[in-house]
Design a protein around this motif. Structure first.
Motif, PDB file in Angstrom:
ATOM      1  N   ARG A  33      33.405  46.236  45.617  1.00  0.00           N
ATOM      2  CA  ARG A  33      34.583  46.517  46.184  1.00  0.00           C
ATOM      3  C   ARG A  33      34.833  46.057  47.423  1.00  0.00           C
ATOM      4  O   ARG A  33      34.067  45.956  48.432  1.00  0.00           O
ATOM      5  N   ARG A  34      36.051  45.337  47.634  1.00  0.00           N
ATOM      6  CA  ARG A  34      36.252  44.460  48.831  1.00  0.00           C
ATOM      7  C   ARG A  34      37.466  45.130  49.477  1.00  0.00           C
ATOM      8  O   ARG A  34      38.447  45.423  48.772  1.00  0.00           O
ATOM      9  N   SER A  35      37.436  45.496  50.617  1.00  0.00           N
ATOM     10  CA  SER A  35      38.564  46.070  51.505  1.00  0.00           C
ATOM     11  C   SER A  35      38.998  45.278  52.395  1.00  0.00           C
ATOM     12  O   SER A  35      38.111  44.760  53.184  1.00  0.00           O
ATOM     13  N   VAL A  79      42.240  38.594  44.530  1.00  0.00           N
ATOM     14  CA  VAL A  79      42.619  37.578  45.227  1.00  0.00           C
ATOM     15  C   VAL A  79      41.715  37.410  46.466  1.00  0.00           C
ATOM     16  O   VAL A  79      41.603  36.552  46.854  1.00  0.00           O
ATOM     17  N   THR A  80      40.746  38.441  46.882  1.00  0.00           N
ATOM     18  CA  THR A  80      39.679  38.245  47.960  1.00  0.00           C
ATOM     19  C   THR A  80      38.265  37.891  47.167  1.00  0.00           C
ATOM     20  O   THR A  80      37.466  37.604  47.923  1.00  0.00           O
ATOM     21  N   HIS A  81      38.422  37.673  45.993  1.00  0.00           N
ATOM     22  CA  HIS A  81      36.931  37.227  45.465  1.00  0.00           C
ATOM     23  C   HIS A  81      36.800  35.892  45.880  1.00  0.00           C
ATOM     24  O   HIS A  81      37.582  34.896  45.854  1.00  0.00           O
ATOM     25  N   ASN A  82      35.369  35.448  46.114  1.00  0.00           N
ATOM     26  CA  ASN A  82      35.055  34.161  46.331  1.00  0.00           C
ATOM     27  C   ASN A  82      33.569  34.105  45.977  1.00  0.00           C
ATOM     28  O   ASN A  82      32.903  35.073  45.795  1.00  0.00           O
ATOM     29  N   SER A  83      32.996  33.040  45.834  1.00  0.00           N
ATOM     30  CA  SER A  83      31.593  32.795  45.248  1.00  0.00           C
ATOM     31  C   SER A  83      30.548  33.225  46.029  1.00  0.00           C
ATOM     32  O   SER A  83      29.267  33.546  45.829  1.00  0.00           O
ATOM     33  N   SER A  84      31.078  33.634  47.315  1.00  0.00           N
ATOM     34  CA  SER A  84      29.642  34.112  48.187  1.00  0.00           C
ATOM     35  C   SER A  84      29.336  35.736  47.871  1.00  0.00           C
ATOM     36  O   SER A  84      28.405  36.083  48.528  1.00  0.00           O
ATOM     37  N   GLN A  85      29.981  36.169  47.091  1.00  0.00           N
ATOM     38  CA  GLN A  85      29.758  37.539  46.811  1.00  0.00           C
ATOM     39  C   GLN A  85      29.838  38.048  45.182  1.00  0.00           C
ATOM     40  O   GLN A  85      30.850  37.505  44.719  1.00  0.00           O
ATOM     41  N   PRO A  86      29.170  38.857  44.759  1.00  0.00           N
ATOM     42  CA  PRO A  86      29.457  39.258  43.611  1.00  0.00           C
ATOM     43  C   PRO A  86      30.839  39.988  43.193  1.00  0.00           C
ATOM     44  O   PRO A  86      31.248  40.733  44.041  1.00  0.00           O
TER      45      PRO A  86
END
Ligand SMILES: *[C@@H]1O[C@H](CO)[C@@H](O)[C@H](O)[C@H]1NC(C)=O
Ligand SMILES: *[C@@H]1O[C@H](CO)[C@@H](O)[C@H](O)[C@H]1NC(C)=O
Ligand SMILES: *[C@@H]1O[C@H](CO)[C@@H](O)[C@H](O)[C@H]1NC(C)=O
Length: 343
Positions: free
Chosen positions: A76-78, A65-72
């Protein structure tokens, strides 16, 4: 000892051990003391632990749910816990629960003497695999990625980076779940002409009605099924899977088929770009081919003739690890790898 006298820490521990959000809500309304502990600063922690117990691993939902196209996708997203995040987690988790219910029917579809409920551990692995496939879909099955781009080295590399984050055992679980999605498309959402005639025969074994394939007899659908009014409710929703195979003056079951062999194969490959939520939506709400077609059309031109890329990427990753894809697939088939293992 009276329940009101239990120390708050103990009550918190009880809350943290509950299996589901609904149990938290139920317990919080049993008495004033419990209500107070629940309403305290511990509320988010209590709810997120319940979400973990019910829908976990939530870390994988958070990745999604935190993925967006600005980041691969593979980084790992915290993010800090919040009410909004919790809502997204529950929404995704509820979709996964629906697939949990479906899994035994698909896994042991032909081998139905062996069909069984899946254990809590298997449910956990199924959800984890589903969230990861969903992330793959969100990141790489996007309108910005056209057919000719699938082989661009940079994009190909990025796809393998995501899959390289997972062990081969976990990748096998993903392929197992992917097989379930594939079967749902191939036999429920976009059945082949052969499947349509087989299901028709099964339903009306004594009928001498001839199915007309390749016909345009079907009237325009209860078209936009999402916003449709009366017709939708009365005729479509009332007997979803039933109507599809029932010939009437307005409806020709033969026209429900999506072709055979090669043609059907490519339809399924295209459809596999949809994520688990979109597939459930179609399965539950689009009983007619014309409705599914309308849905796909709404996705735009990029969708057509542009197959999914998970299996191809998996091939690459398995190969990079010096393993053999055929053996890998066989191991899933034989229940040595995958979500539900052969006991
Ligand atoms: C994209 O995701 C990153 C990391 O989660 C976040 O910091 C950023 O604000 C997001 N960007 C947009 C446009 O949502
Ligand atoms: C995936 O692997 C990369 C290193 O290859 C690492 O930096 C990243 O944190 C990993 N992502 C997750 C979600 O574990
Ligand atoms: C299968 O059905 C589709 C549409 O209903 C039709 O266009 C096609 O010709 C059929 N194919 C075969 C092999 O019967």
């Amino acid at each position: 000892m009276h329940i009101d006298l239990l120390p708050s820490e103990l009550v918190t521990d009880i809350f943290l051990a509950l299996p589901a959000i609904s149990s938290v809500i139920a317990l919080s309304s049993t008495c004033h003391h419990f209500r107070q502990v629940y309403a305290s600063s511990k509320r988010l922690r209590i709810l997120s632990q319940a979400a973990e117990n019910e829908f976990g691993p939530t870390q994988d939902i958070i990745q999604l749910v935190t993925h967006n196209s600005s980041q691969p996708a593979h980084l790992r997203r915290s993010v800090p816990l919040s009410e909004a995040l919790l809502h997204s987690i529950v929404k995704v988790g509820r979709i996964a629960r629906k697939w949990e219910e479906m899994y035994p029917f698909k896994k042991w579809k032909t081998d139905f003497e062996n069909r069984r409920d899946i254990t809590d551990g298997e449910r956990f692995r199924l959800r984890r695999a589903l969230y990861r496939l969903w992330l793959f879909s969100r990141a790489f099955h996007d309108g910005a990625i056209l057919r000719w781009m699938r082989c661009l080295p940079a994009l190909q590399h990025e796809r393998t980076l995501l899959l390289h984050n997972f062990s081969s055992v976990e990748l096998a679980e993903m392929l197992d779940v992917h097989n379930m999605l594939r079967d749902t498309i191939s036999s429920n959402i976009c059945p082949s002409n052969g499947t349509v005639s087989r299901k028709f025969q099964k339903r009306f074994p004594h009928s001498n009605y001839q199915l007309l394939f390749n016909t345009h007899l079907n009237l325009p659908p209860p078209s936009s099924f999402a916003q449709h009014g009366e017709y939708h409710c009365s005729e479509v929703a009332a007997s979803k899977s039933h109507n599809k195979y029932t010939p009437t003056a307005r409806h020709e079951p033969g026209a429900e088929g999506w072709g055979d062999d090669i043609l059907h194969y490519y339809v399924v490959e295209d459809m596999l770009k949809l994520d688990p939520e979109q597939l459930i939506h179609l399965k539950e709400n689009a009983p007619y081919k014309s409705q599914v077609e309308a849905y796909i059309k709404s996705k735009g031109d990029w969708f057509d003739n542009n197959g999914e890329t998970f299996v191809q990427t998996l091939h690459q990753v398995i190969h990079d690890r010096g393993q053999d894809m055929d053996e890998f697939k066989d191991a899933i088939e034989d229940g040595e790898m995958g979500v539900a293992l052969h006991s």
